[in-house]
Design an enzyme around this catalytic site. Sequence first.
Site, PDB file in Angstrom:
ATOM      1  N   HIS A  93       4.877  -1.173   2.695  1.00 43.45           N
ATOM      2  CA  HIS A  93       5.217  -2.191   1.699  1.00 43.45           C
ATOM      3  C   HIS A  93       5.503  -1.487   0.379  1.00 43.45           C
ATOM      4  O   HIS A  93       4.746  -0.613  -0.039  1.00 43.45           O
ATOM      5  CB  HIS A  93       4.053  -3.176   1.522  1.00 43.45           C
ATOM      6  CG  HIS A  93       4.438  -4.427   0.804  1.00 43.45           C
ATOM      7  ND1 HIS A  93       4.751  -4.459  -0.543  1.00 43.45           N
ATOM      8  CD2 HIS A  93       4.577  -5.710   1.248  1.00 43.45           C
ATOM      9  CE1 HIS A  93       5.056  -5.699  -0.899  1.00 43.45           C
ATOM     10  NE2 HIS A  93       4.966  -6.473   0.174  1.00 43.45           N
ATOM     11  N   PRO A 183       1.689   2.941 -22.631  1.00 41.16           N
ATOM     12  CA  PRO A 183       2.531   4.108 -22.902  1.00 41.16           C
ATOM     13  C   PRO A 183       3.857   4.057 -22.155  1.00 41.16           C
ATOM     14  O   PRO A 183       4.001   3.364 -21.165  1.00 41.16           O
ATOM     15  CB  PRO A 183       1.661   5.276 -22.401  1.00 41.16           C
ATOM     16  CG  PRO A 183       0.822   4.664 -21.324  1.00 41.16           C
ATOM     17  CD  PRO A 183       0.525   3.265 -21.775  1.00 41.16           C
ATOM     18  N   GLY A 191       0.440   4.819 -11.661  1.00 44.63           N
ATOM     19  CA  GLY A 191       1.688   4.085 -11.592  1.00 44.63           C
ATOM     20  C   GLY A 191       1.795   3.082 -12.726  1.00 44.63           C
ATOM     21  O   GLY A 191       1.262   3.295 -13.818  1.00 44.63           O
TER      22      GLY A 191
END
Length: 301
Positions: A93, A183, A191
């Site tokens: 996925h 950021p 991630g």
Amino acid sequence: MRKAMMLTCCKLYISESQNALALESIEQAAKRYPEAVIINKFKDEDYNRVGYTLVSNSSTNLSIDALPLRNAVFSMVKSAFEGIDLNLHSGTHPRLGVVDHICFHPLAQASLDEVAVLAKSAAADIGSKLQVPTFLYGAAHGEGRTLDYIRRELGYFKPNAAGNQWSGALNSEFLLLKPDEGPSLLTQSKGVVTIGATKWVDNYNVPVCSTDIEVVMRIARKVSGRGGGLKSVQAMGLMHGNDSAEVACNLLDPGRVGADQVQIEVERLASEEGVTVEKGYFTDFSQEKVTELYLKSIEAD
């Protein structure tokens, strides 16, 4: 009392299903805020992914920063980043991060605008306190940007490993989109996070009896609104295990286009491709059932 309730729901998707210790820690983190109830947990071993559905009553005098659902979600996200490393993750996925997707939905007397405020507040906390690039969509974004737009721009739909797998961290620490919070550079082990506010979405997957992913992807493309198929339906063709695949669908307006229509159309398209399908399944309860289960849980308490 029920009529006065403004119930808010959050669906939170974690890119992990095999690390039992990490998942237990995530669930314990939510239990620190018992007013936010985990109504459903859907674990998919083949996708290596878990979805949680939480509900809370937001009709209180608490400030947005003190709402139990917001704090439970933040606590779960923090625990997920502490216990899971995206570099070590692999599944069939797609995903953009350890915490791949968070979406807030209004239930009962709550409004979409109210859950949008909740989503933006959660995103600000995740971006600043956990230092994770965070992208907003739906009613939580000023221009109503869609989730699939963010995903396309960030390469979500492109497998990065053999066997139509998504494996390890994202390909680059540099992002093609500027995050709304957090950021601009990502940490490979974490991630990014997408957070939105929308009306209710049903998730309905139809197993396809074929291992030819190109065939399954064609069916998914044709059934989706983007491909000229059913309006308000998004679909992906994904491998699901070593010897099967499925058309995974988001039903963005299930009152208008529901699972029965999707099932019939997938069956028709599969027949044209010379393959068969099985009866599809939901990955969560309906919004009515979610509300009912929440009310039962607080009555029991």
